[in-house]
Design a protein around this motif. Structure first.
Motif, PDB file in Angstrom:
ATOM      1  N   GLU A 141      -3.191 -12.287   8.364  1.00  0.00           N
ATOM      2  CA  GLU A 141      -2.458 -11.244   7.637  1.00  0.00           C
ATOM      3  C   GLU A 141      -3.408 -10.212   7.045  1.00  0.00           C
ATOM      4  N   ILE A 142      -4.551 -10.650   6.579  1.00  0.00           N
ATOM      5  CA  ILE A 142      -5.545  -9.709   6.064  1.00  0.00           C
ATOM      6  C   ILE A 142      -5.980  -8.756   7.172  1.00  0.00           C
ATOM      7  N   GLU A 143      -6.259  -9.281   8.336  1.00  0.00           N
ATOM      8  CA  GLU A 143      -6.644  -8.432   9.462  1.00  0.00           C
ATOM      9  C   GLU A 143      -5.528  -7.463   9.837  1.00  0.00           C
ATOM     10  N   GLU A 144      -4.283  -7.917   9.760  1.00  0.00           N
ATOM     11  CA  GLU A 144      -3.152  -7.045  10.074  1.00  0.00           C
ATOM     12  C   GLU A 144      -3.069  -5.886   9.093  1.00  0.00           C
ATOM     13  N   ILE A 145      -3.296  -6.153   7.814  1.00  0.00           N
ATOM     14  CA  ILE A 145      -3.227  -5.097   6.817  1.00  0.00           C
ATOM     15  C   ILE A 145      -4.347  -4.083   7.021  1.00  0.00           C
ATOM     16  N   ILE A 146      -5.542  -4.551   7.337  1.00  0.00           N
ATOM     17  CA  ILE A 146      -6.649  -3.633   7.628  1.00  0.00           C
ATOM     18  C   ILE A 146      -6.267  -2.702   8.782  1.00  0.00           C
ATOM     19  N   GLU A 147      -5.663  -3.275   9.816  1.00  0.00           N
ATOM     20  CA  GLU A 147      -5.233  -2.461  10.954  1.00  0.00           C
ATOM     21  C   GLU A 147      -4.157  -1.471  10.545  1.00  0.00           C
ATOM     22  N   ARG A 148      -3.288  -1.854   9.635  1.00  0.00           N
ATOM     23  CA  ARG A 148      -2.241  -0.945   9.167  1.00  0.00           C
ATOM     24  C   ARG A 148      -2.834   0.298   8.505  1.00  0.00           C
ATOM     25  N   PHE A 149      -3.874   0.113   7.712  1.00  0.00           N
ATOM     26  CA  PHE A 149      -4.534   1.273   7.114  1.00  0.00           C
ATOM     27  C   PHE A 149      -5.072   2.203   8.197  1.00  0.00           C
ATOM     28  N   ALA A 150      -5.670   1.634   9.227  1.00  0.00           N
ATOM     29  CA  ALA A 150      -6.256   2.443  10.298  1.00  0.00           C
ATOM     30  C   ALA A 150      -5.186   3.206  11.077  1.00  0.00           C
ATOM     31  N   VAL A 151      -4.089   2.532  11.391  1.00  0.00           N
ATOM     32  CA  VAL A 151      -2.999   3.187  12.113  1.00  0.00           C
ATOM     33  C   VAL A 151      -2.434   4.335  11.289  1.00  0.00           C
ATOM     34  N   ALA A 152      -2.220   4.094  10.000  1.00  0.00           N
ATOM     35  CA  ALA A 152      -1.670   5.142   9.137  1.00  0.00           C
ATOM     36  C   ALA A 152      -2.606   6.338   9.074  1.00  0.00           C
ATOM     37  N   ALA A 153      -3.910   6.099   8.990  1.00  0.00           N
ATOM     38  CA  ALA A 153      -4.875   7.199   8.938  1.00  0.00           C
ATOM     39  C   ALA A 153      -4.829   8.021  10.216  1.00  0.00           C
ATOM     40  N   GLU A 154      -4.719   7.337  11.339  1.00  0.00           N
ATOM     41  CA  GLU A 154      -4.649   8.024  12.631  1.00  0.00           C
ATOM     42  C   GLU A 154      -3.423   8.929  12.700  1.00  0.00           C
ATOM     43  N   VAL A 155      -2.295   8.459  12.199  1.00  0.00           N
ATOM     44  CA  VAL A 155      -1.078   9.267  12.183  1.00  0.00           C
ATOM     45  C   VAL A 155      -1.252  10.466  11.247  1.00  0.00           C
ATOM     46  N   CYS A 156      -1.907  10.252  10.118  1.00  0.00           N
ATOM     47  CA  CYS A 156      -2.140  11.352   9.181  1.00  0.00           C
ATOM     48  C   CYS A 156      -2.966  12.462   9.814  1.00  0.00           C
ATOM     49  N   GLU A 157      -3.969  12.079  10.593  1.00  0.00           N
ATOM     50  CA  GLU A 157      -4.765  13.103  11.276  1.00  0.00           C
ATOM     51  C   GLU A 157      -3.911  13.837  12.305  1.00  0.00           C
ATOM     52  N   ASP A 158      -3.103  13.120  13.049  1.00  0.00           N
ATOM     53  CA  ASP A 158      -2.230  13.750  14.040  1.00  0.00           C
ATOM     54  C   ASP A 158      -1.258  14.726  13.379  1.00  0.00           C
ATOM     55  N   ALA A 159      -0.864  14.432  12.150  1.00  0.00           N
ATOM     56  CA  ALA A 159       0.099  15.282  11.438  1.00  0.00           C
ATOM     57  C   ALA A 159      -0.543  16.529  10.840  1.00  0.00           C
ATOM     58  N   GLY A 160      -1.878  16.582  10.828  1.00  0.00           N
ATOM     59  CA  GLY A 160      -2.549  17.773  10.338  1.00  0.00           C
ATOM     60  C   GLY A 160      -3.113  17.673   8.938  1.00  0.00           C
ATOM     61  N   PHE A 161      -3.057  16.495   8.325  1.00  0.00           N
ATOM     62  CA  PHE A 161      -3.682  16.331   7.014  1.00  0.00           C
ATOM     63  C   PHE A 161      -5.198  16.420   7.169  1.00  0.00           C
ATOM     64  N   ASP A 162      -5.883  16.717   6.076  1.00  0.00           N
ATOM     65  CA  ASP A 162      -7.337  16.892   6.118  1.00  0.00           C
ATOM     66  C   ASP A 162      -8.100  15.585   5.935  1.00  0.00           C
ATOM     67  N   GLY A 163      -7.424  14.578   5.393  1.00  0.00           N
ATOM     68  CA  GLY A 163      -8.094  13.318   5.170  1.00  0.00           C
ATOM     69  C   GLY A 163      -7.157  12.302   4.563  1.00  0.00           C
ATOM     70  N   VAL A 164      -7.696  11.114   4.325  1.00  0.00           N
ATOM     71  CA  VAL A 164      -6.946  10.072   3.627  1.00  0.00           C
ATOM     72  C   VAL A 164      -7.805   9.560   2.483  1.00  0.00           C
ATOM     73  N   GLN A 165      -7.129   8.997   1.503  1.00  0.00           N
ATOM     74  CA  GLN A 165      -7.813   8.338   0.398  1.00  0.00           C
ATOM     75  C   GLN A 165      -7.356   6.887   0.346  1.00  0.00           C
ATOM     76  N   ILE A 166      -8.293   5.952   0.432  1.00  0.00           N
ATOM     77  CA  ILE A 166      -7.980   4.536   0.319  1.00  0.00           C
ATOM     78  C   ILE A 166      -7.857   4.207  -1.163  1.00  0.00           C
ATOM     79  N   HIS A 167      -6.693   3.696  -1.568  1.00  0.00           N
ATOM     80  CA  HIS A 167      -6.452   3.411  -2.983  1.00  0.00           C
ATOM     81  C   HIS A 167      -7.053   2.045  -3.334  1.00  0.00           C
ATOM     82  N   ALA A 168      -8.200   2.081  -4.014  1.00  0.00           N
ATOM     83  CA  ALA A 168      -8.872   0.861  -4.444  1.00  0.00           C
ATOM     84  C   ALA A 168      -8.933   0.815  -5.972  1.00  0.00           C
ATOM     85  N   ALA A 169      -7.857   1.263  -6.613  1.00  0.00           N
ATOM     86  CA  ALA A 169      -7.816   1.323  -8.071  1.00  0.00           C
ATOM     87  C   ALA A 169      -6.436   0.890  -8.567  1.00  0.00           C
TER      88      ALA A 169
END
Length: 415
Positions: A141-169
């Protein structure tokens, strides 16, 4: 020396037009499918016209089965790509760069979702009324969640956003892995500071490996969680040093959690008097951060305080959050000298004598103020002005109405 109006080129090549960022505020404006709609575009179009160099979105979750609140926007795949593209365009039309804040709540999922079992590094319950003890995540499950962050970032780039911020707070899942209070594991994901930071580093690496070199990857990191025996400043400095060895574009410094909501304005009066809550910490990690720019969010209110922080070299970007709710063009106000001081609106929990016997009033006030700001964002998204007369009772009722739900079904075995 840098001034607030100066642009900043991030390591990836993304340029911020100036040094004032609209920091993340959880909008809870997803539709019934947790997709963005016209409301989020309306809100960000207004902020985009407010003169900010960078807009950072509020909580965008990577798993629709685990939300911080029901209205969270979720990115699991590209099903909402047109709506996401419209969101990014609203920011760019106003001249601002925009990062999507990617998050997983872990044990800090919606407390009012009855029947939902959250997940976390370890089965340690949140110290809030009604919190459900989370289930410890498996390695898979931990590995699945890591992959989810990566997939979401890839979609954000495709949508035209300039970047992503990983929430570690702020007590969310990444923070839970970092803290010895919430990560009791003795495997590859916990047991000492190095293993506790592994989850964050793996998320950053997976995301960076999935997006192009010109797409920004940022991290929002707690200076501390302000809990005895928890994630302390020395731990945070070690994480900053580790992040400096990765391809990270910006480290935003904040602090606190729902249990100790320093980010919601509950800091002590002496801390508020210093204006920027986390500036001393930011100063202490400049060397550890190397060439990675530092942003500081929390407590900035005056143009002099913001400029002094840049002039001293304590940070490269100033983040403001709550002032942007009632002054949506706060950056323009500061940069054009229309005001030297920004204001925020504070409310306090009622029946303090009674409630104080059973709960931490500082914690309740923090949660209430977060809810008040969410109410105002919903008004702005509807094309209305903020309602400064909204009090604790109306805010509490709206929070219950917005967050209350019941879960009866188990999805993918996560509950």
């Amino acid at each position: 020396m840098a001034s607030l109006a100066d642009p900043l080129d991030l390591p990836s090549g993304v340029r911020l037009p100036n040094r004032i960022a609209k920091a993340a505020l959880s909008e809870a404006l997803g539709d019934a499918d947790n997709a963005p709609d016209g409301r989020i575009v309306t809100l960000y179009r207004r902020w985009a016209q407010g003169g900010y160099g960078l807009l950072i979105t509020g909580n965008v979750m990577v798993d629709r089965d685990h939300l911080g609140e029901p209205g969270n926007i979720v990115i699991e795949d590209d099903r909402a790509l047109p709506q996401l593209t419209a969101w990014a365009k609203a920011a760019h039309d106003g001249g601002a760069a925009i990062f999507v804040q990617l998050n997983h709540p872990g044990r800090q999922s919606n407390l009012m979702e009855i029947g939902h079992t959250p997940v976390a590094p370890s089965a340690v319950a949140l110290a809030l009324p009604g919190a459900t003890t989370p289930r410890a995540l498996s390695d898979a499950e931990i590995e699945e969640i890591i992959e989810r962050f990566a997939v979401a970032a890839e979609v954000c780039e495709d949508a035209g956003f300039d970047g992503v911020q990983i929430h570690a707070a702020h007590g969310y899942l990444v923070t839970q892995f970092l803290s010895p209070l919430t990560n009791l594991r003795e495997d590859a994901w916990g047991g000492d500071p190095e293993r506790r930071m592994r989850f964050l580093l793996e998320v950053v690496r997976r995301v960076r490996g999935r997006v192009s070199p010109g797409f920004a990857v940022a991290v929002k990191l707690n200076s501390a969680d302000f809990q005895r025996g928890g994630f302390a400043e020395e731990d945070s400095r070690a994480v900053v040093a580790a992040l400096a060895l990765e391809d990270v574009d910006l480290i935003e410094v904040s602090g606190g959690s729902y249990e100790e909501p320093a980010m919601a304005g509950s800091a002590a009066a002496s801390t508020r008097a210093r204006e920027a809550y986390f500036l001393d910490y930011a100063r202490s990690v400049r060397d550890a951060a190397g060439d990675v720019p530092i942003a500081v969010t929390g407590g900035f209110r005056s143009s002099a305080g913001m400029q002094d922080a840049l002039t001293a070299g304590d940070c490269d970007v100033v983040g403001i959050a709550r002032p942007t709710v009632t002054t949506t063009d706060a950056a323009t106000v500061i940069l054009q000298g229309r005001a030297t001081q920004l204001t925020t609106h504070e409310i306090a929990t009622g029946m303090r004598g009674l409630l104080g016997r059973f709960a931490d009033l500082k914690m309740l006030d923090g949660v209430l103020n977060l809810a008040w700001n969410t109410d105002q964002l919903h008004r702005l998204a509807a094309g209305k002005e903020p309602d400064l007369d909204r009090g604790p009772l109306r805010t509490t009722l709206a929070m219950i109405r917005r967050n209350g739900r019941v879960s009866f079904t188990s999805r993918r075995g996560h509950r």
